[in-house]
Motif scaffolding. Structure first.
Motif, PDB file in Angstrom:
ATOM      1  N   TYR A  86      66.071  97.322  31.395  1.00  0.00           N
ATOM      2  CA  TYR A  86      65.799  96.930  30.018  1.00  0.00           C
ATOM      3  C   TYR A  86      64.309  97.017  29.701  1.00  0.00           C
ATOM      4  N   LYS A  87      63.483  96.665  30.670  1.00  0.00           N
ATOM      5  CA  LYS A  87      62.049  96.595  30.414  1.00  0.00           C
ATOM      6  C   LYS A  87      61.354  97.945  30.511  1.00  0.00           C
ATOM      7  N   TYR A  88      61.770  98.790  31.459  1.00  0.00           N
ATOM      8  CA  TYR A  88      61.068 100.056  31.705  1.00  0.00           C
ATOM      9  C   TYR A  88      61.949 101.242  31.313  1.00  0.00           C
ATOM     10  N   SER A  89      61.312 102.314  30.890  1.00  0.00           N
ATOM     11  CA  SER A  89      62.039 103.526  30.541  1.00  0.00           C
ATOM     12  C   SER A  89      62.350 104.329  31.803  1.00  0.00           C
ATOM     13  N   PRO A  90      63.297 105.273  31.733  1.00  0.00           N
ATOM     14  CA  PRO A  90      63.587 106.124  32.897  1.00  0.00           C
ATOM     15  C   PRO A  90      62.395 106.975  33.319  1.00  0.00           C
ATOM     16  N   ASP A  91      61.461 107.238  32.403  1.00  0.00           N
ATOM     17  CA  ASP A  91      60.250 107.976  32.767  1.00  0.00           C
ATOM     18  C   ASP A  91      59.315 107.130  33.618  1.00  0.00           C
ATOM     19  N   GLU A  92      59.454 105.807  33.497  1.00  0.00           N
ATOM     20  CA  GLU A  92      58.600 104.892  34.249  1.00  0.00           C
ATOM     21  C   GLU A  92      59.251 104.420  35.544  1.00  0.00           C
ATOM     22  N   LEU A  93      60.575 104.361  35.558  1.00  0.00           N
ATOM     23  CA  LEU A  93      61.260 103.743  36.690  1.00  0.00           C
ATOM     24  C   LEU A  93      62.599 104.408  36.964  1.00  0.00           C
ATOM     25  N   ASN A  94      62.806 104.812  38.219  1.00  0.00           N
ATOM     26  CA  ASN A  94      64.100 105.295  38.689  1.00  0.00           C
ATOM     27  C   ASN A  94      64.616 104.342  39.763  1.00  0.00           C
ATOM     28  N   LEU A  95      65.939 104.227  39.879  1.00  0.00           N
ATOM     29  CA  LEU A  95      66.536 103.321  40.855  1.00  0.00           C
ATOM     30  C   LEU A  95      67.482 104.054  41.792  1.00  0.00           C
ATOM     31  N   TYR A  96      67.436 103.649  43.066  1.00  0.00           N
ATOM     32  CA  TYR A  96      68.439 104.006  44.059  1.00  0.00           C
ATOM     33  C   TYR A  96      69.161 102.713  44.418  1.00  0.00           C
ATOM     34  N   LEU A  97      70.485 102.706  44.315  1.00  0.00           N
ATOM     35  CA  LEU A  97      71.280 101.535  44.674  1.00  0.00           C
ATOM     36  C   LEU A  97      72.146 101.899  45.872  1.00  0.00           C
ATOM     37  N   VAL A  98      71.926 101.212  46.988  1.00  0.00           N
ATOM     38  CA  VAL A  98      72.580 101.587  48.245  1.00  0.00           C
ATOM     39  C   VAL A  98      73.248 100.359  48.857  1.00  0.00           C
ATOM     40  N   ASP A  99      74.491 100.529  49.276  1.00  0.00           N
ATOM     41  CA  ASP A  99      75.222  99.459  49.951  1.00  0.00           C
ATOM     42  C   ASP A  99      75.799 100.016  51.246  1.00  0.00           C
ATOM     43  N   PHE A 100      75.323  99.529  52.381  1.00  0.00           N
ATOM     44  CA  PHE A 100      75.731 100.061  53.676  1.00  0.00           C
ATOM     45  C   PHE A 100      77.037  99.462  54.186  1.00  0.00           C
ATOM     46  N   LYS A 101      77.658  98.585  53.396  1.00  0.00           N
ATOM     47  CA  LYS A 101      79.002  98.116  53.739  1.00  0.00           C
ATOM     48  C   LYS A 101      80.048  98.778  52.858  1.00  0.00           C
ATOM     49  N   GLY A 102      79.604  99.741  52.043  1.00  0.00           N
ATOM     50  CA  GLY A 102      80.533 100.443  51.175  1.00  0.00           C
ATOM     51  C   GLY A 102      81.149  99.552  50.119  1.00  0.00           C
ATOM     52  N   GLY A 103      80.444  98.483  49.735  1.00  0.00           N
ATOM     53  CA  GLY A 103      80.973  97.505  48.780  1.00  0.00           C
ATOM     54  C   GLY A 103      81.115  98.055  47.372  1.00  0.00           C
ATOM     55  N   VAL A 104      81.613  97.191  46.491  1.00  0.00           N
ATOM     56  CA  VAL A 104      81.912  97.629  45.123  1.00  0.00           C
ATOM     57  C   VAL A 104      80.898  97.109  44.101  1.00  0.00           C
ATOM     58  N   GLU A 105      79.934  96.303  44.522  1.00  0.00           N
ATOM     59  CA  GLU A 105      79.017  95.706  43.562  1.00  0.00           C
ATOM     60  C   GLU A 105      78.256  96.752  42.744  1.00  0.00           C
ATOM     61  N   PHE A 106      77.807  97.812  43.393  1.00  0.00           N
ATOM     62  CA  PHE A 106      77.038  98.834  42.694  1.00  0.00           C
ATOM     63  C   PHE A 106      77.925  99.907  42.058  1.00  0.00           C
ATOM     64  N   LYS A 107      79.204  99.853  42.353  1.00  0.00           N
ATOM     65  CA  LYS A 107      80.113 100.861  41.804  1.00  0.00           C
ATOM     66  C   LYS A 107      80.183 100.769  40.281  1.00  0.00           C
ATOM     67  N   TYR A 108      79.937  99.590  39.763  1.00  0.00           N
ATOM     68  CA  TYR A 108      79.922  99.371  38.310  1.00  0.00           C
ATOM     69  C   TYR A 108      78.979 100.350  37.613  1.00  0.00           C
ATOM     70  N   TYR A 109      77.857 100.656  38.264  1.00  0.00           N
ATOM     71  CA  TYR A 109      76.842 101.497  37.641  1.00  0.00           C
ATOM     72  C   TYR A 109      77.192 102.984  37.664  1.00  0.00           C
ATOM     73  N   GLU A 110      78.260 103.333  38.373  1.00  0.00           N
ATOM     74  CA  GLU A 110      78.710 104.722  38.357  1.00  0.00           C
ATOM     75  C   GLU A 110      79.498 105.043  37.100  1.00  0.00           C
TER      76      GLU A 110
END
Length: 245
Positions: A86-110
């Motif tokens: 919300y605060k930063y634009s994609p030109d300012e900030l990129n994110l990598y979301l990684v879950d090594f247990k294969g969980g579903v928490e970050f799946k929402y963002y797909e």
């Protein structure tokens, strides 16, 4: 006094007051991520509490969140992700979301693989319980670190602040890794390789605009992890933990 502070409410509008003013005034001034990521994550007393990930000066570039089952760790990670986007634009900030247990928490963002519905900030959602896939993700991060290192060397700058001062564009990369201890605990050789990569990312990431937040239920006692990796994590958030640690 403690009871009085509990009654204080910090509205969301206060947490993003500066950002919302710029939107209301139709100003195209977007916060810069070059020197610091300043991410509102909640309230402390009656004041806004920010997670600060710095490039220069005092303070740390990386963070660790420890919390057991039901402690609110996932909610905190979602708050950090949404506040940052919300605060930063994609030109300012990129994110990598990684879950090594294969969980579903970050799946929402797909967003069910629908690119039109995905947040443009998020460049990778790595949900895997395969140890080799996990190390491959870390390998890619290491390659990005070295690509930035080469770019800075060519331009004769020492960090992302100096690089951006040349008028060049490079978004900060914020990597949120959940349950990374799985790599360290299950395979000694892969764990050693993962620790070596993490050590380099934590050590050099500050200058090259790569920040890492490591979330876990506990801190494993793998040799070399505490003295080589955890010592780089100056921002530490401890939620409720399950059992002795």
């Amino acid at each position: 006094n403690a009871e009085s502070n509990r009654q204080k409410v910090v509205p969301l509008s206060l947490m993003f007051e500066d950002t919302d003013k710029k939107v209301a005034n139709k100003k195209k001034v977007i916060p810069s991520s070059a020197e610091v990521l300043e991410i509102p994550i909640g309230a402390r007393g009656g004041e806004v509490q920010d997670l600060l990930l710095k490039t220069t000066g005092d303070g740390s570039a990386h963070a660790v969140v420890i919390g057991g089952t039901g402690s609110g760790k996932s909610n905190l990670l979602h708050a950090i992700i949404m506040s940052a986007c919300y605060k930063y634009s994609p030109d300012e900030l990129n994110l990598y979301l990684v879950d090594f247990k294969g969980g579903v928490e970050f799946k929402y963002y797909e967003a069910n693989k629908d690119r039109k519905k995905q947040l443009p900030h998020i460049k990778l959602t790595g949900l895997t319980s395969d140890l080799n896939d996990g190390v491959a993700i870390l390998d890619n991060l290491q390659k990005e670190l070295r690509r930035r290192e080469d770019e800075f060397r060519i331009n004769r700058v020492e960090d992302i602040v100096q690089y951006r001062n040349l008028g060049k564009k490079m978004p900060r990369l914020f990597v949120i890794i959940d349950e990374i201890q799985e790599l360290f605990e299950q395979d000694e050789n892969l764990g050693r390789k993962a620790i070596n990569i993490m050590r380099e990312l934590f050590k050099k990431g500050r200058a090259f605009g790569i920040n890492i937040l490591w979330a876990s239920q506990n801190i494993t006692k793998v040799p070399g992890l505490r003295d080589q990796v955890l010592c780089q994590l100056g921002n530490r958030i401890s939620l409720r933990r399950n059992g002795p640690q």
